[in-house]
Motif scaffolding. Structure first.
Motif, mmCIF file in Angstrom:
data_model
loop_
_atom_site.group_PDB
_atom_site.id
_atom_site.type_symbol
_atom_site.label_atom_id
_atom_site.label_comp_id
_atom_site.label_asym_id
_atom_site.label_seq_id
_atom_site.Cartn_x
_atom_site.Cartn_y
_atom_site.Cartn_z
ATOM 1 N N PRO A 1 0.814 -1.224 0.000
ATOM 2 C CA PRO A 1 0.000 0.000 0.000
ATOM 3 C C PRO A 1 0.849 1.277 0.000
ATOM 4 C CG PRO A 1 -0.565 -1.408 1.891
ATOM 5 C CD PRO A 1 0.550 -2.056 1.166
ATOM 6 N N GLU A 2 2.006 1.226 0.640
ATOM 7 C CA GLU A 2 2.888 2.402 0.670
ATOM 8 C C GLU A 2 3.423 2.715 -0.729
ATOM 9 O OE1 GLU A 2 3.780 4.391 3.316
ATOM 10 O OE2 GLU A 2 2.357 3.283 4.565
ATOM 11 N N VAL A 3 3.905 1.683 -1.409
ATOM 12 C CA VAL A 3 4.478 1.863 -2.751
ATOM 13 C C VAL A 3 3.392 2.305 -3.722
ATOM 14 C CG1 VAL A 3 5.560 0.654 -4.689
ATOM 15 C CG2 VAL A 3 6.374 0.248 -2.353
ATOM 16 N N TYR A 4 2.256 1.617 -3.700
ATOM 17 C CA TYR A 4 1.150 1.963 -4.592
ATOM 18 C C TYR A 4 0.645 3.377 -4.310
ATOM 19 C CZ TYR A 4 -3.454 2.020 -6.714
ATOM 20 O OH TYR A 4 -4.568 2.388 -7.440
ATOM 21 N N GLY A 5 0.477 3.716 -3.047
ATOM 22 C CA GLY A 5 0.004 5.057 -2.679
ATOM 23 C C GLY A 5 0.970 6.142 -3.125
ATOM 24 N N TYR A 6 2.262 5.869 -2.969
ATOM 25 C CA TYR A 6 3.282 6.818 -3.419
ATOM 26 C C TYR A 6 3.132 7.074 -4.916
ATOM 27 C CZ TYR A 6 7.783 8.564 -4.966
ATOM 28 O OH TYR A 6 8.755 9.315 -5.567
ATOM 29 N N ALA B 1 -0.253 3.415 -11.899
ATOM 30 C CA ALA B 1 0.280 3.157 -10.557
ATOM 31 C C ALA B 1 0.375 1.658 -10.298
ATOM 32 C CB ALA B 1 -0.576 3.840 -9.499
ATOM 33 N N GLU B 2 -0.630 0.910 -10.749
ATOM 34 C CA GLU B 2 -0.592 -0.548 -10.580
ATOM 35 C C GLU B 2 0.561 -1.161 -11.369
ATOM 36 O OE1 GLU B 2 -4.504 -1.724 -11.789
ATOM 37 O OE2 GLU B 2 -5.428 -1.071 -9.897
ATOM 38 N N ASP B 3 0.726 -0.735 -12.623
ATOM 39 C CA ASP B 3 1.821 -1.254 -13.457
ATOM 40 C C ASP B 3 3.177 -0.938 -12.846
ATOM 41 O OD1 ASP B 3 -0.035 -2.221 -15.249
ATOM 42 O OD2 ASP B 3 0.291 -0.640 -16.742
ATOM 43 N N LEU B 4 3.355 0.301 -12.411
ATOM 44 C CA LEU B 4 4.634 0.705 -11.839
ATOM 45 C C LEU B 4 4.901 0.012 -10.502
ATOM 46 C CD1 LEU B 4 4.647 4.500 -12.750
ATOM 47 C CD2 LEU B 4 5.964 2.670 -13.840
ATOM 48 N N THR B 5 3.840 -0.257 -9.747
ATOM 49 C CA THR B 5 3.999 -1.000 -8.494
ATOM 50 C C THR B 5 4.497 -2.411 -8.796
ATOM 51 O OG1 THR B 5 2.275 0.293 -7.396
ATOM 52 C CG2 THR B 5 2.812 -1.838 -6.418
ATOM 53 N N ALA B 6 3.905 -3.046 -9.802
ATOM 54 C CA ALA B 6 4.352 -4.386 -10.192
ATOM 55 C C ALA B 6 5.809 -4.354 -10.649
ATOM 56 C CB ALA B 6 3.455 -4.936 -11.306
ATOM 57 N N GLU B 7 6.167 -3.356 -11.463
ATOM 58 C CA GLU B 7 7.559 -3.226 -11.920
ATOM 59 C C GLU B 7 8.506 -3.011 -10.736
ATOM 60 O OE1 GLU B 7 8.212 -0.379 -15.065
ATOM 61 O OE2 GLU B 7 6.360 -0.977 -16.068
ATOM 62 N N THR B 8 8.058 -2.258 -9.763
ATOM 63 C CA THR B 8 8.876 -2.006 -8.571
ATOM 64 C C THR B 8 9.191 -3.314 -7.858
ATOM 65 O OG1 THR B 8 7.967 0.214 -8.278
ATOM 66 C CG2 THR B 8 8.923 -0.841 -6.326
ATOM 67 N N ALA C 1 10.447 2.606 -6.645
ATOM 68 C CA ALA C 1 9.244 3.149 -7.279
ATOM 69 C C ALA C 1 9.512 4.534 -7.854
ATOM 70 C CB ALA C 1 8.098 3.207 -6.266
ATOM 71 N N ARG C 2 10.258 5.345 -7.125
ATOM 72 C CA ARG C 2 10.616 6.686 -7.598
ATOM 73 C C ARG C 2 11.375 6.589 -8.925
ATOM 74 N NH1 ARG C 2 13.570 8.689 -3.236
ATOM 75 N NH2 ARG C 2 11.644 9.509 -2.390
ATOM 76 N N HIS C 3 12.313 5.658 -8.995
ATOM 77 C CA HIS C 3 13.085 5.463 -10.231
ATOM 78 C C HIS C 3 12.193 4.948 -11.365
ATOM 79 C CE1 HIS C 3 17.229 6.263 -8.959
ATOM 80 N NE2 HIS C 3 16.812 5.867 -7.766
ATOM 81 N N LYS C 4 11.293 4.046 -11.061
ATOM 82 C CA LYS C 4 10.381 3.508 -12.079
ATOM 83 C C LYS C 4 9.491 4.619 -12.634
ATOM 84 C CE LYS C 4 11.725 -0.682 -12.116
ATOM 85 N NZ LYS C 4 12.412 -1.177 -13.303
ATOM 86 N N LEU C 5 9.004 5.502 -11.764
ATOM 87 C CA LEU C 5 8.159 6.603 -12.215
ATOM 88 C C LEU C 5 8.959 7.583 -13.070
ATOM 89 C CD1 LEU C 5 5.368 7.917 -12.130
ATOM 90 C CD2 LEU C 5 6.039 9.038 -10.004
ATOM 91 N N ALA C 6 10.164 7.893 -12.644
ATOM 92 C CA ALA C 6 11.018 8.789 -13.439
ATOM 93 C C ALA C 6 11.332 8.157 -14.794
ATOM 94 C CB ALA C 6 12.309 9.102 -12.686
ATOM 95 N N ASP C 7 11.611 6.862 -14.815
ATOM 96 C CA ASP C 7 11.864 6.167 -16.081
ATOM 97 C C ASP C 7 10.643 6.236 -16.988
ATOM 98 O OD1 ASP C 7 14.381 5.484 -15.171
ATOM 99 O OD2 ASP C 7 13.854 3.392 -14.713
ATOM 100 N N HIS C 8 9.459 6.044 -16.403
ATOM 101 C CA HIS C 8 8.223 6.114 -17.188
ATOM 102 C C HIS C 8 8.056 7.505 -17.809
ATOM 103 C CE1 HIS C 8 4.050 5.969 -18.393
ATOM 104 N NE2 HIS C 8 3.868 7.062 -17.679
ATOM 105 N N TRP C 9 8.263 8.535 -16.995
ATOM 106 C CA TRP C 9 8.090 9.898 -17.509
ATOM 107 C C TRP C 9 9.127 10.230 -18.571
ATOM 108 C CZ3 TRP C 9 7.068 12.227 -12.064
ATOM 109 C CH2 TRP C 9 5.717 12.101 -11.768
#
Length: 177
Positions: A25-30, A41-48, A73-81
Motif C-alpha cells: 500500500p505504501e508503494v502503490y500510494g506513493y 500506478a498498478e503497473d509501476l507498483t508491479a515493476e517495482t 518506485a521513484r526510479h520507475k516513475l522517473a523512467d516512465h516519464w
C-alpha cells in the motif's frame, strides 16, 4: 545463506516476501499520488516489486525495506516519464508542433488545478517537479535519480517551473483544458 565468515545471513527474498503486505500500500500510494492514474500506478507498483525481486536474487542482495521499495518506485516513475517524454518529443518532431513559451508567475496554487496542470506537463518536467517539490529531494538527489548533472537539473527545474506557471495561469483564467 551463509557469509564467508560462516554466519548465516538472512535471505533477502524471504525478507521481501515478509515485507510485501506492509509495503504494497505504501508503494502503490506513493505512485498513485504522483501519477494520478490507477492503471499506471498498478503497473509501476508491479515493476517495482519485480525489480526488488531481481535485486534480491543478485550477487549482493540488499536488505529490503519500505523506503528502499519507494526509492525503486521513484526510479520507475522517473523512467516512465522519461520514456513518455521521448515519445512525445518524437511525435512533436514529426508533427512540427510549437515549443512551449516560458512566462514568470507568483501566486497561490489551487491543488486540483495544480494536479491537472502537472499531469499535462512533459514527462521530464513532471519528473523533476515531482521529485523536487512533492518528494522534497534536494537538487543533487533529483539529478542522480534523473541521470543528469546538477547544473542540467537546475536548468531543467527552471524550465519546468516556468512551463508549469504558464499552464497554470492559462488554465486558471479559463483557458484551454
Amino acid at each position: 545463506m551463509q557469509e564467508s565468515s560462516g554466519r548465516t545471513r538472512p535471505d533477502a527474498g524471504s525478507a521481501l516476501l515478509d515485507l510485501y503486505d506492509e509495503a504494497l500500500p505504501e508503494v502503490y500510494g506513493y505512485l498513485l499520488a504522483r501519477c494520478g492514474w490507477q492503471a499506471l500506478a498498478e503497473d509501476l507498483t508491479a515493476e517495482t516489486f519485480l525489480s526488488a525481486v531481481a535485486a534480491c536474487l543478485g550477487d549482493r542482495p540488499p536488505t529490503p525495506s519500505t523506503p528502499w521499495l519507494v526509492g525503486i518506485a521513484r526510479h520507475k516513475l522517473a523512467d516512465h516519464w522519461r520514456a513518455a517524454e521521448r515519445e512525445q518529443r518524437n511525435l512533436r518532431s514529426v508533427d512540427g508542433g510549437p515549443t512551449p513559451v516560458d512566462d514568470p508567475w507568483d501566486e497561490r496554487l489551487d491543488s486540483m488545478l495544480a494536479h491537472e496542470v502537472l499531469d499535462a506537463q512533459s514527462g521530464t518536467h513532471r519528473a523533476v517537479l515531482t521529485l523536487r517539490y512533492l518528494d522534497g529531494l534536494p537538487v543533487p538527489e533529483v539529478a542522480q535519480v534523473l541521470g543528469r548533472s546538477v547544473h542540467a537539473t537546475e536548468a531543467l527545474l527552471v524550465r519546468a517551473r516556468t512551463a508549469f506557471r504558464r499552464s497554470y495561469s492559462i488554465r486558471g483564467e479559463g483557458g484551454p483544458r
